[in-house]
Design a protein around this motif. Structure first.
Motif, PDB file in Angstrom:
ATOM      1  N   UNK A 134     139.429  55.037 -22.894  1.00 55.34           N
ATOM      2  CA  UNK A 134     139.216  54.215 -24.060  1.00 55.34           C
ATOM      3  C   UNK A 134     138.472  54.990 -25.139  1.00 55.34           C
ATOM      4  N   UNK A 135     137.535  55.800 -24.683  1.00 55.46           N
ATOM      5  CA  UNK A 135     136.801  56.595 -25.675  1.00 55.46           C
ATOM      6  C   UNK A 135     137.713  57.576 -26.385  1.00 55.46           C
ATOM      7  N   UNK A 136     138.638  58.163 -25.655  1.00 57.20           N
ATOM      8  CA  UNK A 136     139.558  59.134 -26.273  1.00 57.20           C
ATOM      9  C   UNK A 136     140.476  58.433 -27.270  1.00 57.20           C
ATOM     10  N   UNK A 137     140.924  57.246 -26.948  1.00 56.44           N
ATOM     11  CA  UNK A 137     141.858  56.523 -27.816  1.00 56.44           C
ATOM     12  C   UNK A 137     141.146  55.857 -28.988  1.00 56.44           C
ATOM     13  N   UNK A 138     139.997  55.224 -28.724  1.00 56.16           N
ATOM     14  CA  UNK A 138     139.321  54.437 -29.765  1.00 56.16           C
ATOM     15  C   UNK A 138     137.987  55.016 -30.220  1.00 56.16           C
ATOM     16  N   UNK A 139     137.450  55.937 -29.413  1.00 51.51           N
ATOM     17  CA  UNK A 139     136.149  56.487 -29.741  1.00 51.51           C
ATOM     18  C   UNK A 139     134.991  55.625 -29.265  1.00 51.51           C
ATOM     19  N   UNK A 140     135.298  54.602 -28.496  1.00 50.38           N
ATOM     20  CA  UNK A 140     134.268  53.697 -27.996  1.00 50.38           C
ATOM     21  C   UNK A 140     134.822  52.895 -26.833  1.00 50.38           C
ATOM     22  N   UNK A 141     133.937  52.212 -26.147  1.00 52.17           N
ATOM     23  CA  UNK A 141     134.340  51.344 -25.038  1.00 52.17           C
ATOM     24  C   UNK A 141     134.791  49.991 -25.600  1.00 52.17           C
ATOM     25  N   UNK A 142     135.702  49.356 -24.901  1.00 49.22           N
ATOM     26  CA  UNK A 142     136.153  48.018 -25.264  1.00 49.22           C
ATOM     27  C   UNK A 142     136.510  47.252 -24.000  1.00 49.22           C
ATOM     28  N   UNK A 143     136.453  45.963 -24.067  1.00 45.37           N
ATOM     29  CA  UNK A 143     136.811  45.123 -22.935  1.00 45.37           C
ATOM     30  C   UNK A 143     138.298  44.815 -22.869  1.00 45.37           C
ATOM     31  N   UNK A 144     139.053  45.317 -23.830  1.00 45.13           N
ATOM     32  CA  UNK A 144     140.498  45.063 -23.836  1.00 45.13           C
ATOM     33  C   UNK A 144     141.197  45.865 -22.755  1.00 45.13           C
ATOM     34  N   UNK A 145     142.311  45.349 -22.278  1.00 41.59           N
ATOM     35  CA  UNK A 145     143.102  46.064 -21.279  1.00 41.59           C
ATOM     36  C   UNK A 145     143.840  47.231 -21.939  1.00 41.59           C
ATOM     37  N   UNK A 146     144.261  48.166 -21.093  1.00 49.12           N
ATOM     38  CA  UNK A 146     144.933  49.364 -21.601  1.00 49.12           C
ATOM     39  C   UNK A 146     146.121  49.076 -22.508  1.00 49.12           C
ATOM     40  N   UNK A 147     146.990  48.112 -22.192  1.00 49.45           N
ATOM     41  CA  UNK A 147     148.117  47.874 -23.103  1.00 49.45           C
ATOM     42  C   UNK A 147     147.655  47.588 -24.534  1.00 49.45           C
ATOM     43  N   UNK A 148     146.565  46.861 -24.686  1.00 50.58           N
ATOM     44  CA  UNK A 148     146.074  46.551 -26.026  1.00 50.58           C
ATOM     45  C   UNK A 148     145.401  47.750 -26.682  1.00 50.58           C
ATOM     46  N   UNK A 149     144.736  48.576 -25.866  1.00 46.73           N
ATOM     47  CA  UNK A 149     144.129  49.791 -26.412  1.00 46.73           C
ATOM     48  C   UNK A 149     145.221  50.709 -26.947  1.00 46.73           C
ATOM     49  N   UNK A 150     146.257  50.939 -26.154  1.00 43.52           N
ATOM     50  CA  UNK A 150     147.371  51.788 -26.587  1.00 43.52           C
ATOM     51  C   UNK A 150     148.084  51.171 -27.787  1.00 43.52           C
ATOM     52  N   UNK A 151     148.314  49.873 -27.741  1.00 41.24           N
ATOM     53  CA  UNK A 151     148.988  49.192 -28.849  1.00 41.24           C
ATOM     54  C   UNK A 151     148.197  49.326 -30.139  1.00 41.24           C
ATOM     55  N   UNK A 152     146.870  49.296 -30.037  1.00 39.74           N
ATOM     56  CA  UNK A 152     146.044  49.350 -31.244  1.00 39.74           C
ATOM     57  C   UNK A 152     146.203  50.659 -31.997  1.00 39.74           C
ATOM     58  N   UNK A 153     146.662  51.714 -31.316  1.00 32.31           N
ATOM     59  CA  UNK A 153     146.902  52.990 -31.990  1.00 32.31           C
ATOM     60  C   UNK A 153     148.097  52.899 -32.923  1.00 32.31           C
ATOM     61  N   UNK A 154     149.010  51.994 -32.641  1.00 29.54           N
ATOM     62  CA  UNK A 154     150.195  51.780 -33.471  1.00 29.54           C
ATOM     63  C   UNK A 154     150.103  50.497 -34.287  1.00 29.54           C
ATOM     64  N   UNK A 155     149.450  49.483 -33.719  1.00 25.12           N
ATOM     65  CA  UNK A 155     149.347  48.173 -34.349  1.00 25.12           C
ATOM     66  C   UNK A 155     147.865  47.775 -34.329  1.00 25.12           C
TER      67      UNK A 155
END
Length: 62
Positions: free
Chosen positions: A1-22
């Motif tokens: 999560x840190x690599x994708x968003x730069x921080x921790x989040x309680x969201x599941x991986x599908x939403x973390x990955x989706x947030x990079x596009x949406x």
């Protein structure tokens, strides 16, 4: 999560990955099954790139 968003989040991986596009996926209110095929393919590519990066980093889980 840190690599994708730069921080921790309680969201599941599908939403973390989706947030990079949406970005609105970070709200957790985005219907991921309703995304168009091109966006879904970009999400898959991002996920695979992150997995590849993790494996290549040789992180020891022990």
């Amino acid at each position: 999560m840190r690599r994708a968003l730069g921080r921790h989040t309680g969201l599941s991986w599908p939403y973390v990955i989706a947030s990079l596009e949406v970005p609105e996926a970070l709200s957790g209110r985005c219907d991921l099954s309703g995304l168009d095929a091109d966006t879904q393919l970009r999400m898959i590519d991002r996920m695979l790139a992150l997995i590849r990066e993790f494996v290549e980093a040789g992180i020891d889980s022990k």
